[in-house]
Design a protein around this motif. Structure first.
Motif, PDB file in Angstrom:
ATOM      1  N   VAL A 196       4.487  -2.608  11.964  1.00  0.00           N
ATOM      2  CA  VAL A 196       4.399  -3.503  10.803  1.00  0.00           C
ATOM      3  C   VAL A 196       3.025  -4.155  10.843  1.00  0.00           C
ATOM      4  N   TYR A 197       2.284  -4.038   9.747  1.00  0.00           N
ATOM      5  CA  TYR A 197       0.926  -4.588   9.698  1.00  0.00           C
ATOM      6  C   TYR A 197       0.855  -5.734   8.699  1.00  0.00           C
ATOM      7  N   GLN A 310      -0.225   4.508   8.609  1.00  0.00           N
ATOM      8  CA  GLN A 310       0.976   3.781   8.204  1.00  0.00           C
ATOM      9  C   GLN A 310       0.671   2.307   8.001  1.00  0.00           C
ATOM     10  N   ALA A 311      -0.090   1.734   8.934  1.00  0.00           N
ATOM     11  CA  ALA A 311      -0.374   0.300   8.891  1.00  0.00           C
ATOM     12  C   ALA A 311      -1.188  -0.087   7.661  1.00  0.00           C
ATOM     13  N   LYS A 313      -1.634   1.503   4.865  1.00  0.00           N
ATOM     14  CA  LYS A 313      -0.959   1.766   3.603  1.00  0.00           C
ATOM     15  C   LYS A 313       0.113   0.720   3.311  1.00  0.00           C
ATOM     16  N   GLN A 314       0.666   0.110   4.370  1.00  0.00           N
ATOM     17  CA  GLN A 314       1.587  -1.010   4.163  1.00  0.00           C
ATOM     18  C   GLN A 314       0.887  -2.168   3.450  1.00  0.00           C
ATOM     19  N   GLN A 315      -0.417  -2.284   3.655  1.00  0.00           N
ATOM     20  CA  GLN A 315      -1.198  -3.362   3.054  1.00  0.00           C
ATOM     21  C   GLN A 315      -1.982  -2.896   1.822  1.00  0.00           C
TER      22      GLN A 315
END
Length: 322
Positions: A196-197, A310-311, A313-315
């Motif tokens: 989770v970023y 992944q990190a 793209k979470q943001q």
């Protein structure tokens, strides 16, 4: 090894500090700034210079070390592998996971070595730390903070976008600094179950951020900042004690093991330049064609590449072409 250096930036300047220790049959360099190329060659006794990348790849150079902005890693590495050269690629290995997969597949098809240059994996202190993990009991918390105020941040705030803060050039705190924390954690503990970023975003890029890695029995937090600073500290906490490292993973030469009963053990190692050990290893594995070791290191690079994608793209951070 006949080594061709691609680039003339700060990391190449760093490498030249250990020029005398490089066990190479031949050393060449290519860069777009011909004046810098010629100056480096003259100052550091580099055998040959090239004015084009194609000319270097057509030469008898067998290994290419690519030290260019992040967004250029993939295309230059792909071209080198296609020309049957081994590739040492500066971190982060690629901008995204799809690029990594393509390079790894091409290297395998060509039977060439592809390896990411991440200094920490080759440092004696990191190797010794691995051996001491069992003394901590069950790992509970890992905290890795690499915060370093960037001189480029002032220029970024003033409106100038340099590669380190440019999403079009695969910049940001995650790719520049937190990648070291990720390699530290993945090299010790393997692939986490998820991440989770939470980042501070300015103009579509992360200037700092906190990345939480979820492992089956513990949590690891990776902090990196280019917009603020704090004393760098890495710590691994277990049920029987903790390990602390008072410096970035990429240059670590000391750590301390503190048992729950207060007993302390300090471990200090020779203060060699941070790139010394990795290039000693790269020379050996390329000379011996040690593909078993290379695949092990590529597995680490693959996991880190997946996590960074992944990190970010979470943001909502997207790089060129995504």
């Amino acid at each position: 090894m006949k080594l061709g250096i691609v680039g003339t930036g700060m990391i190449v300047q760093d490498l030249m500090q250990i020029r005398s220790t490089l066990k190479v049959e031949k050393l060449a360099i290519f860069g777009r700034n011909l004046e810098q190329v010629e100056q480096l060659a003259k100052t550091h006794h580099i055998h040959e210079t090239f004015s084009t990348y194609d000319a270097m790849l057509e030469s008898d150079i067998d290994t290419v070390y690519i030290a260019l902005p992040n967004n250029l890693h993939f295309s230059f590495a792909q071209q080198a592998l296609a020309a049957d050269k081994h590739v040492i690629l500066e971190k982060p290995i690629t901008s995204n996971y799809a690029e990594f997969q393509q390079l790894r597949s091409l290297a395998n098809a060509k039977k060439k070595i592809l390896i990411e240059a991440v200094t920490l994996h080759y440092l004696p202190a990191y190797q010794q730390l691995k051996q001491k993990l069992a003394e901590l009991g069950e790992i509970k918390i890992v905290s890795l903070n690499y915060s370093q105020y960037s001189s480029r941040y002032d220029r970024f705030k003033a409106g100038e976008i340099l590669p380190a803060f440019d999403p079009q050039k695969s910049g940001g705190a995650l790719m520049d600094l937190n990648v070291y924390n990720l390699h530290f954690a993945v090299g010790l503990f393997g692939k986490p179950m998820g991440c989770v970023y939470a980042a501070n975003i300015e103009r579509n890029i992360d200037t700092s951020g906190i990345l939480l890695l979820n492992y089956p029995t513990f949590q690891a937090v990776c902090i990196a900042a280019k917009d603020c600073s704090a004393p760098v500290m890495l710590s691994i906490q277990g049920t029987k004690g903790c390990i602390t490292v008072p410096m970035p993973a990429s240059v670590m030469n000391t750590f301390e093991l503190i048992a729950n009963n207060g007993q302390r053990q300090s471990f200090e190692f020779e203060k060699q330049h941070r790139m010394f050990y990795e290039f000693q290893c790269f020379t050996e594995i390329i000379d011996k064609q040690d593909f078993v070791f290379v695949e092990k290191m590529l597995d680490i690079s693959e996991t880190v590449c997946q996590l960074t994608e992944q990190a970010r793209k979470q943001q909502g951070i997207r790089f060129a072409g995504e």
